[in-house]
Motif scaffolding. Structure first.
Motif, PDB file in Angstrom:
ATOM      1  N   ASN A  80       0.833  -1.195   0.000  1.00 32.42           N
ATOM      2  CA  ASN A  80       0.000   0.000   0.000  1.00 32.42           C
ATOM      3  C   ASN A  80       0.874   1.254   0.000  1.00 32.42           C
ATOM      4  N   GLU A  81       0.221   2.434   0.181  1.00 26.95           N
ATOM      5  CA  GLU A  81       0.959   3.708   0.131  1.00 26.95           C
ATOM      6  C   GLU A  81       2.052   3.786   1.201  1.00 26.95           C
ATOM      7  N   ASN A  82       1.851   3.074   2.315  1.00 28.61           N
ATOM      8  CA  ASN A  82       2.831   3.099   3.414  1.00 28.61           C
ATOM      9  C   ASN A  82       3.873   1.993   3.293  1.00 28.61           C
ATOM     10  N   LYS A  83       3.880   1.330   2.144  1.00 25.90           N
ATOM     11  CA  LYS A  83       4.817   0.238   1.846  1.00 25.90           C
ATOM     12  C   LYS A  83       4.604  -0.980   2.734  1.00 25.90           C
ATOM     13  N   GLU A  84       3.412  -1.091   3.298  1.00 22.04           N
ATOM     14  CA  GLU A  84       3.036  -2.297   4.042  1.00 22.04           C
ATOM     15  C   GLU A  84       2.555  -3.346   3.043  1.00 22.04           C
ATOM     16  N   ILE A  85       2.849  -4.599   3.333  1.00 21.33           N
ATOM     17  CA  ILE A  85       2.473  -5.686   2.430  1.00 21.33           C
ATOM     18  C   ILE A  85       1.292  -6.458   3.018  1.00 21.33           C
ATOM     19  N   LYS A  86       0.260  -6.624   2.219  1.00 22.01           N
ATOM     20  CA  LYS A  86      -0.893  -7.432   2.626  1.00 22.01           C
ATOM     21  C   LYS A  86      -0.990  -8.613   1.670  1.00 22.01           C
ATOM     22  N   LYS A  87      -1.099  -9.809   2.236  1.00 16.23           N
ATOM     23  CA  LYS A  87      -1.193 -11.015   1.413  1.00 16.23           C
ATOM     24  C   LYS A  87      -2.526 -11.705   1.666  1.00 16.23           C
ATOM     25  N   LEU A  88      -3.151 -12.142   0.584  1.00 17.83           N
ATOM     26  CA  LEU A  88      -4.402 -12.889   0.682  1.00 17.83           C
ATOM     27  C   LEU A  88      -4.273 -14.179  -0.111  1.00 17.83           C
ATOM     28  N   THR A  89      -4.593 -15.287   0.533  1.00 15.41           N
ATOM     29  CA  THR A  89      -4.698 -16.538  -0.227  1.00 15.41           C
ATOM     30  C   THR A  89      -6.039 -16.527  -0.949  1.00 15.41           C
ATOM     31  N   TYR A  90      -6.214 -17.455  -1.862  1.00 18.63           N
ATOM     32  CA  TYR A  90      -7.502 -17.551  -2.551  1.00 18.63           C
ATOM     33  C   TYR A  90      -8.626 -17.855  -1.559  1.00 18.63           C
ATOM     34  N   LYS A  91      -8.348 -18.671  -0.564  1.00 13.27           N
ATOM     35  CA  LYS A  91      -9.362 -19.010   0.450  1.00 13.27           C
ATOM     36  C   LYS A  91      -9.726 -17.786   1.293  1.00 13.27           C
ATOM     37  N   GLN A  92      -8.717 -17.008   1.688  1.00  9.27           N
ATOM     38  CA  GLN A  92      -8.982 -15.793   2.465  1.00  9.27           C
ATOM     39  C   GLN A  92      -9.786 -14.790   1.642  1.00  9.27           C
ATOM     40  N   LEU A  93      -9.432 -14.665   0.366  1.00  9.88           N
ATOM     41  CA  LEU A  93     -10.177 -13.770  -0.525  1.00  9.88           C
ATOM     42  C   LEU A  93     -11.630 -14.228  -0.646  1.00  9.88           C
ATOM     43  N   GLN A  94     -11.817 -15.525  -0.810  1.00  9.63           N
ATOM     44  CA  GLN A  94     -13.172 -16.073  -0.927  1.00  9.63           C
ATOM     45  C   GLN A  94     -14.022 -15.722   0.295  1.00  9.63           C
ATOM     46  N   LYS A  95     -13.443 -15.863   1.475  1.00  5.66           N
ATOM     47  CA  LYS A  95     -14.187 -15.569   2.703  1.00  5.66           C
ATOM     48  C   LYS A  95     -14.573 -14.094   2.789  1.00  5.66           C
ATOM     49  N   LYS A  96     -13.654 -13.208   2.403  1.00  7.05           N
ATOM     50  CA  LYS A  96     -13.947 -11.774   2.431  1.00  7.05           C
ATOM     51  C   LYS A  96     -15.027 -11.420   1.403  1.00  7.05           C
ATOM     52  N   VAL A  97     -14.940 -12.025   0.239  1.00  2.23           N
ATOM     53  CA  VAL A  97     -15.934 -11.798  -0.812  1.00  2.23           C
ATOM     54  C   VAL A  97     -17.308 -12.275  -0.345  1.00  2.23           C
ATOM     55  N   ASN A  98     -17.346 -13.426   0.294  1.00  5.99           N
ATOM     56  CA  ASN A  98     -18.613 -13.959   0.802  1.00  5.99           C
ATOM     57  C   ASN A  98     -19.221 -13.049   1.874  1.00  5.99           C
ATOM     58  N   LYS A  99     -18.378 -12.510   2.739  1.00  3.94           N
ATOM     59  CA  LYS A  99     -18.867 -11.593   3.764  1.00  3.94           C
ATOM     60  C   LYS A  99     -19.511 -10.360   3.124  1.00  3.94           C
ATOM     61  N   PHE A 100     -18.857  -9.833   2.091  1.00  2.00           N
ATOM     62  CA  PHE A 100     -19.397  -8.644   1.437  1.00  2.00           C
ATOM     63  C   PHE A 100     -20.710  -8.968   0.728  1.00  2.00           C
ATOM     64  N   ALA A 101     -20.768 -10.110   0.059  1.00  2.97           N
ATOM     65  CA  ALA A 101     -22.005 -10.516  -0.619  1.00  2.97           C
ATOM     66  C   ALA A 101     -23.141 -10.673   0.390  1.00  2.97           C
ATOM     67  N   ASN A 102     -22.840 -11.221   1.560  1.00  6.18           N
ATOM     68  CA  ASN A 102     -23.855 -11.369   2.606  1.00  6.18           C
ATOM     69  C   ASN A 102     -24.315 -10.017   3.136  1.00  6.18           C
ATOM     70  N   LEU A 103     -23.392  -9.058   3.232  1.00 10.26           N
ATOM     71  CA  LEU A 103     -23.763  -7.716   3.679  1.00 10.26           C
ATOM     72  C   LEU A 103     -24.745  -7.083   2.686  1.00 10.26           C
ATOM     73  N   LEU A 104     -24.485  -7.247   1.401  1.00  8.83           N
ATOM     74  CA  LEU A 104     -25.411  -6.719   0.394  1.00  8.83           C
ATOM     75  C   LEU A 104     -26.795  -7.345   0.571  1.00  8.83           C
ATOM     76  N   ASN A 105     -26.821  -8.633   0.818  1.00  8.53           N
ATOM     77  CA  ASN A 105     -28.104  -9.306   1.037  1.00  8.53           C
ATOM     78  C   ASN A 105     -28.823  -8.750   2.263  1.00  8.53           C
ATOM     79  N   GLU A 106     -28.059  -8.513   3.330  1.00 11.26           N
ATOM     80  CA  GLU A 106     -28.649  -7.968   4.556  1.00 11.26           C
ATOM     81  C   GLU A 106     -29.292  -6.606   4.302  1.00 11.26           C
TER      82      GLU A 106
END
Length: 243
Positions: free
Chosen positions: A1-27
Motif C-alpha cells: 500500500n501507500e505506506n509500503k506495508e504488504i498485505k497477502k491474501l490466499t484464494y481461500k482468504q479472498l473467498q471468505k472476504k468476498v462472501n462476507k461482502f455478498a452477505n452484507l449486500l443481502n442484509e
C-alpha cells in the motif's frame, strides 16, 4: 500500500472476504441486478467489493479514485446507482444533495467507519453464488471520454469471462505459476477485467501496487516480486526508460 506495508491474501482468504461482502449486500436487501458503485483506491476492499457484488448477482461499477464531484455525480446518475461504496477521504467528494440528484441511490457505505466494520465483521464467510443468465450484466465500466465523447457506461456480460480467461492465458501468457502485475486501476476496463477477473480465473499470483507512479518504486517492485508478466500503458513504459 501507500505506506509500503504488504498485505497477502490466499484464494481461500479472498473467498471468505468476498462472501462476507455478498452477505452484507443481502442484509441490506441489495439483490440481483442492483447497481453497486465502488469508489476506492487500489486497496483490498476495492477488489473484494467488485467480486462480492458479482457473486451477489448485482452489477459492479468500479470508479477511478481521481474523479471529483462532477465526474462522480455524472456516473452515479447515468448508472442509476443503488449503492455507493467508498471511504472517508473520497466521501468528501459526494455532493450533499446526492440523494436528490440520484434518486435511485439507497445506501452509501463508508468502509473505514466503525458502523461498516461492525456490519462486515458479523457476516457469514459462506455464500452461495447467485447464478445468472450468461447474457446478464456482470460489470459496467464507464468510458473516459478523453476524445470529447459523452461518458457512457459499457455493460459487460457474465459470458465475457470466457473470452477474458482465454485472452489472459493465450495473449498475456498467464498460467498458475505467473507472478502477474496489472498496473491499471479497476475504474478502467483493463484494471477490472485483466487486473481482477481474468488472472483470478487462471489462478496465478496477482500483485497490486497501491502507490501512484514512481519509476524507481515500480522497478523495485518488479524486481523484488519477480514479476513475470506486467500489463501496463505505453506512457508508463516510456517513463521507465533511462534519460
Amino acid at each position: 500500500n501507500e505506506n509500503k506495508e504488504i498485505k497477502k491474501l490466499t484464494y481461500k482468504q479472498l473467498q471468505k472476504k468476498v462472501n462476507k461482502f455478498a452477505n452484507l449486500l443481502n442484509e441490506l436487501k441489495i439483490n440481483e441486478n442492483s447497481r453497486v458503485f465502488i469508489f476506492l483506491p487500489k486497496i483490498p476492499e476495492m477488489y473484494v467489493s467488485i467480486l462480492g457484488t458479482i457473486k451477489n448477482g448485482s452489477i459492479a461499477l468500479p470508479l477511478f479514485e481521481a474523479f471529483q464531484k462532477e465526474g462522480l455525480e455524472l456516473r452515479l446518475d447515468k448508472g442509476d446507482a443503488d449503492v455507493l461504496i467508498t471511504n472517508k477521504e473520497l466521501a468528501q467528494r459526494i455532493p450533499k444533495d446526492i440523494h436528490k440528484k440520484v434518486p435511485t441511490l439507497k445506501h452509501i457505505l463508508i468502509i473505514d467507519e466503525e458502523n461498516y466494520k461492525n456490519k462486515i465483521k458479523k457476516q457469514s464467510e459462506e455464500f452461495k453464488t447467485v447464478l445468472k443468465n450468461k447474457k446478464d450484466t456482470a460489470t459496467m465500466i464507464f468510458t473516459s471520454s478523453t476524445a470529447g465523447t459523452p461518458v457512457a457506461g459499457i455493460q459487460i456480460p457474465h459470458q465475457a469471462s470466457i473470452q477474458q480467461h482465454y485472452t489472459a492465458r493465450l495473449v498475456l501468457g498467464l498460467n498458475e505459476n505467473s507472478n502477474y502485475w496489472c498496473t491499471a486501476h479497476p475504474g478502467w476496463v483493463t484494471g477490472t477485467i485483466y487486473g481482477i477477473i481474468a488472472p483470478l480465473s487462471i489462478g496465478c499470483t496477482n500483485f497490486i501496487l497501491e502507490a501512484h507512479f514512481d519509476a524507481k518504486n515500480w522497478i523495485n517492485f518488479l524486481l523484488k516480486n519477480k514479476i513475470s508478466v506486467v500489463y501496463t500503458a505505453p506512457t508508463s513504459l516510456r517513463m521507465l526508460k533511462p534519460e
